[in-house]
Scaffold this motif. Structure first.
Motif, PDB file in Angstrom:
ATOM      1  N   GLN A  65      -3.264  -5.376   6.411  1.00 23.57           N
ATOM      2  CA  GLN A  65      -2.744  -4.150   5.795  1.00 23.57           C
ATOM      3  C   GLN A  65      -3.745  -3.576   4.796  1.00 23.57           C
ATOM      4  O   GLN A  65      -3.937  -2.355   4.715  1.00 23.57           O
ATOM      5  CB  GLN A  65      -1.414  -4.435   5.103  1.00 23.57           C
ATOM      6  CG  GLN A  65      -0.257  -4.662   6.062  1.00 23.57           C
ATOM      7  CD  GLN A  65       1.004  -5.139   5.361  1.00 23.57           C
ATOM      8  OE1 GLN A  65       0.950  -6.054   4.534  1.00 23.57           O
ATOM      9  NE2 GLN A  65       2.131  -4.529   5.672  1.00 23.57           N
ATOM     10  N   MET A  66      -4.404  -4.450   4.056  1.00 25.39           N
ATOM     11  CA  MET A  66      -5.396  -3.972   3.087  1.00 25.39           C
ATOM     12  C   MET A  66      -6.624  -3.399   3.794  1.00 25.39           C
ATOM     13  O   MET A  66      -7.248  -2.452   3.298  1.00 25.39           O
ATOM     14  CB  MET A  66      -5.811  -5.122   2.154  1.00 25.39           C
ATOM     15  CG  MET A  66      -4.740  -5.530   1.151  1.00 25.39           C
ATOM     16  SD  MET A  66      -4.275  -4.195   0.004  1.00 25.39           S
ATOM     17  CE  MET A  66      -2.794  -3.554   0.808  1.00 25.39           C
ATOM     18  N   GLU A  67      -6.965  -3.942   4.949  1.00 25.78           N
ATOM     19  CA  GLU A  67      -8.080  -3.372   5.705  1.00 25.78           C
ATOM     20  C   GLU A  67      -7.789  -1.911   6.054  1.00 25.78           C
ATOM     21  O   GLU A  67      -8.677  -1.059   6.042  1.00 25.78           O
ATOM     22  CB  GLU A  67      -8.326  -4.185   6.973  1.00 25.78           C
ATOM     23  CG  GLU A  67      -9.552  -3.733   7.746  1.00 25.78           C
ATOM     24  CD  GLU A  67     -10.009  -4.749   8.774  1.00 25.78           C
ATOM     25  OE1 GLU A  67     -11.153  -4.624   9.242  1.00 25.78           O
ATOM     26  OE2 GLU A  67      -9.236  -5.676   9.096  1.00 25.78           O
ATOM     27  N   GLU A  68      -6.539  -1.624   6.323  1.00 19.30           N
ATOM     28  CA  GLU A  68      -6.129  -0.269   6.675  1.00 19.30           C
ATOM     29  C   GLU A  68      -5.932   0.621   5.449  1.00 19.30           C
ATOM     30  O   GLU A  68      -6.195   1.824   5.512  1.00 19.30           O
ATOM     31  CB  GLU A  68      -4.821  -0.340   7.477  1.00 19.30           C
ATOM     32  CG  GLU A  68      -4.241   1.001   7.877  1.00 19.30           C
ATOM     33  CD  GLU A  68      -2.938   0.848   8.650  1.00 19.30           C
ATOM     34  OE1 GLU A  68      -3.011   0.599   9.864  1.00 19.30           O
ATOM     35  OE2 GLU A  68      -1.859   0.977   8.043  1.00 19.30           O
ATOM     36  N   SER A  69      -5.494   0.049   4.309  1.00 13.40           N
ATOM     37  CA  SER A  69      -4.983   0.887   3.217  1.00 13.40           C
ATOM     38  C   SER A  69      -5.613   0.669   1.847  1.00 13.40           C
ATOM     39  O   SER A  69      -5.256   1.366   0.896  1.00 13.40           O
ATOM     40  CB  SER A  69      -3.463   0.682   3.091  1.00 13.40           C
ATOM     41  OG  SER A  69      -2.802   1.054   4.273  1.00 13.40           O
ATOM     42  N   LEU A  70      -6.524  -0.300   1.716  1.00  7.89           N
ATOM     43  CA  LEU A  70      -7.099  -0.561   0.390  1.00  7.89           C
ATOM     44  C   LEU A  70      -7.848   0.655  -0.141  1.00  7.89           C
ATOM     45  O   LEU A  70      -7.745   1.000  -1.327  1.00  7.89           O
ATOM     46  CB  LEU A  70      -8.024  -1.785   0.450  1.00  7.89           C
ATOM     47  CG  LEU A  70      -8.612  -2.253  -0.881  1.00  7.89           C
ATOM     48  CD1 LEU A  70      -7.511  -2.625  -1.870  1.00  7.89           C
ATOM     49  CD2 LEU A  70      -9.540  -3.457  -0.659  1.00  7.89           C
ATOM     50  N   GLY A  71      -8.592   1.329   0.724  1.00  7.76           N
ATOM     51  CA  GLY A  71      -9.310   2.527   0.297  1.00  7.76           C
ATOM     52  C   GLY A  71      -8.374   3.619  -0.154  1.00  7.76           C
ATOM     53  O   GLY A  71      -8.633   4.317  -1.148  1.00  7.76           O
ATOM     54  N   LEU A  72      -7.242   3.765   0.533  1.00  9.06           N
ATOM     55  CA  LEU A  72      -6.250   4.768   0.164  1.00  9.06           C
ATOM     56  C   LEU A  72      -5.645   4.453  -1.201  1.00  9.06           C
ATOM     57  O   LEU A  72      -5.452   5.344  -2.037  1.00  9.06           O
ATOM     58  CB  LEU A  72      -5.158   4.827   1.234  1.00  9.06           C
ATOM     59  CG  LEU A  72      -4.029   5.843   1.051  1.00  9.06           C
ATOM     60  CD1 LEU A  72      -4.577   7.258   0.959  1.00  9.06           C
ATOM     61  CD2 LEU A  72      -3.023   5.720   2.201  1.00  9.06           C
ATOM     62  N   ALA A  73      -5.356   3.165  -1.459  1.00 14.65           N
ATOM     63  CA  ALA A  73      -4.813   2.765  -2.753  1.00 14.65           C
ATOM     64  C   ALA A  73      -5.802   3.069  -3.873  1.00 14.65           C
ATOM     65  O   ALA A  73      -5.428   3.585  -4.933  1.00 14.65           O
ATOM     66  CB  ALA A  73      -4.469   1.269  -2.741  1.00 14.65           C
ATOM     67  N   ALA A  74      -7.089   2.765  -3.639  1.00 16.74           N
ATOM     68  CA  ALA A  74      -8.114   3.043  -4.648  1.00 16.74           C
ATOM     69  C   ALA A  74      -8.227   4.539  -4.895  1.00 16.74           C
ATOM     70  O   ALA A  74      -8.337   4.993  -6.047  1.00 16.74           O
ATOM     71  CB  ALA A  74      -9.456   2.470  -4.191  1.00 16.74           C
TER      72      ALA A  74
END
Length: 570
Positions: A65-74
């Motif tokens: 999930q972080m591979e998909e969304s970590l950039g979006l969270a940042a």
């Protein structure tokens, strides 16, 4: 008044909706996004995985999930706090740093450790007389390790076994600068965390009156807008499915609780002081929550490898269902030539209706579950003996599955250690290790006597109807115990329900509880009673031979029972 802290949830268990992380980040502003991945059964699963691979032990789904969304969270400035570290939070943090570097995302990643007591099991007296050394032994840490990581500047914090509510309490304590003894604020945030922890259960998932809010769109995950005093508003992103009402929130408040004094490592929260109120469409305000110092001991989740299990289900059709069931029981007992498993449990499910128009209406199921320390006794020796009856058994013999070898099961037990025995450590994104001391003040839990009933039966005629006409319910598991929370929809219904639904009445309506200790707790502010049925689920979900091993459907069984309800409250 300062802006509230907006905390969302994107996971209620390991296996929850994968897309929820991205949906929550894209759906609207969030200060913090939390995820709960750990249950007692999950710790067992992770423990077995770690036996095969010492570098495993965390929720791999979260990493994807972080591979998909970590950039979006940042990009959105949303902090991530999750207990996905499981048995290896340090390993998950390292994997996240590698992922962030590979994706070119500049984020600061911290973790919390110290919950894993396995290497100290003998020292702390955590070995079991029957099963020996545990497979996993994890203390329920509190919120302050998370808070320290966030104060040091972390963008992502992963933990092992913390209380579910700590994922919300930690960010709130760090944001508002609460002290360790701000009991009421901590208790308020604990309640918000309890509402959020199971994801869509707060927004209409698994809701007793589902037909009132059901729509095809997937239920949105919940958000808590937390205020400096610990009060909160529960809501969800605009345009998402489901609903947030006083009753959907009440249902979640009653989930997997015991006495009104809800003990945690940071605070004991008085669930009988919660005041929920509708605050607009899809908004429920929670206020008035009072807190007390936590108890002097910390709960530990122990999982032992208990043995091996298997099950087979017979399909019984048409006439003489009970006679067919008795025949197959006798035949299988006679076929246990290699030794009878130590536990054999039969469950007859359903009953054909009169003059069935479809084969489904003519069918019942007979389930046989077996447990034994010896894998041979419950493996093909068992399932093969079942299949060998195929041409020699009752008329219409068929099964729901082919023979299988079964698999191992775990036994869950809770234990308690002194707070000071737990080495709770925050490891900041810079690698600094900050020891988190035990709570500065503690207080033994008081066993509260049940308050005398203030209700009464309205005068007039009564109608024989399902209890669910006037009451909602939600049930679940706490290890080997089951809880059933029941709430009334109106004040008049509450005045009837509270004196009516006693422990004795529960035993009448749910006969399977009669052999067990049942404790009843009254929560007038929620118009609710909560029952704890001790030992109904045996030795926890993995070992339970019950058809409903987590007790999830007990509440719906109770609501289906016919009782005499005054016409005046219908």
């Amino acid at each position: 008044m300062s802006q509230p802290l907006r905390v969302g949830n994107a996971s209620g268990f390991y296996g929850d909706r994968f897309s929820a992380v991205r949906e929550m980040l894209e759906g609207g502003p969030l200060d913090v996004l939390t995820g709960d991945y750990l249950a007692e059964l999950t710790m067992l699963i992770l423990g077995r995985g770690k036996m095969k691979d010492p570098d495993a032990g965390y929720a791999a789904t979260f990493l994807r999930q972080m591979e998909e969304s970590l950039g979006l969270a940042a990009e959105r400035g949303t902090t991530i706090v999750a207990n996905a570290g499981g048995l290896n939070p340090r390993g998950l943090a390292a994997q996240l740093r590698e992922l962030a570097a590979r994706l070119g995302i500049d984020v600061r990643i911290a973790h919390v450790e110290g919950d894993d007591l396995l290497l100290r099991a003998e020292e702390l007296g955590l070995a079991d007389a029957r099963h020996g050394r545990p497979l996993t032994a994890n203390a329920y840490l509190g919120a302050w390790g998370i808070a320290e990581c966030l104060r040091a500047g972390a963008d992502v914090v992963v933990t092992g076994r913390v209380t579910d509510a700590s994922l919300v309490v930690g960010p709130a304590a760090a944001h508002f600068g609460w002290a360790r003894d701000d009991w009421d604020a901590l208790a308020g945030a604990t309640v918000a965390g309890h509402v959020l922890e199971c994801g869509a259960q707060a927004t209409g998932g698994n809701y007793a009156f589902f037909q009132e809010i059901y729509n095809v769109k997937a239920a949105g995950f919940p958000i808590a807008e937390i205020h400096p005093d610990g009060s909160s508003v529960i809501t969800k992103h605009d345009g998402t499915g489901g609903a947030v009402t006083v009753e959907t929130v009440t249902a979640q408040l009653l989930y997997e609780i015991g006495a009104p004094a809800y003990a945690g490592p940071d605070v004991t929260t008085r669930f009988d002081t919660i005041h929920p109120a509708q605050d607009g469409p899809d908004r429920v305000r929670i206020s008035g929550v009072r807190g007390l110092p936590p108890p002097p001991t910390t709960k530990v989740c122990l999982n032992h490898l208990g043995g091996h299990r298997n099950e087979m289900t017979f399909v019984l059709t048409g006439l003489d269902i009970e006679a067919k069931a008795e025949l197959v029981k006798a035949q299988l007992e006679a076929a246990f030539t290699k030794g009878r498993p130590s536990r054999v449990e039969w469950t007859l499910i359903g009953a054909p209706g009169p003059d069935p128009a479809t084969q489904g209406e003519a069918t019942a199921l007979l389930r046989c579950a077996v447990l034994d320390p010896d894998p041979e006794k419950v493996g093909r020796a068992f399932s093969g003996a079942v299949v060998e009856l195929a041409l020699a058994g009752y008329p219409g013999f068929t099964m729901t599955s082919p023979p299988g070898k079964g698999g191992p099961y775990g036994v869950y037990t809770p234990a308690y250690v002194p707070n000071e025995a737990v080495e709770h450590v925050a490891v900041t994104h810079e690698g600094e290790r900050i020891a988190i001391p035990a709570a500065p003040h503690v207080r033994d839990l008081e066993v509260s006597a049940e308050a005398p009933s203030a209700g009464g039966v309205p005068p007039g005629a009564a109608v024989r109807a399902p209890l669910g006409r006037v009451a909602g319910a939600r049930s679940g598991d706490k290890g080997g115990d089951a809880n059933i929370g029941v709430w009334a929809r109106t004040d008049a219904q509450w005045r009837w329900l509270e004196p009516f639904l006693t422990t004795e009445r529960l035993r009448e309506l749910l006969p399977e509880t009669r052999e067990h200790t049942v404790r009843r707790h009254v929560l007038p502010n929620l118009r609710a009673v909560n029952f704890v049925v001790e030992g109904l689920l045996q030795e926890g979900v993995s070992a339970s031979t019950r058809f409903d091993p987590q007790g999830k459907a007990l509440g719906e069984w109770l609501r289906s029972r016919l009782v005499d309800i005054p016409e005046a409250v219908l």
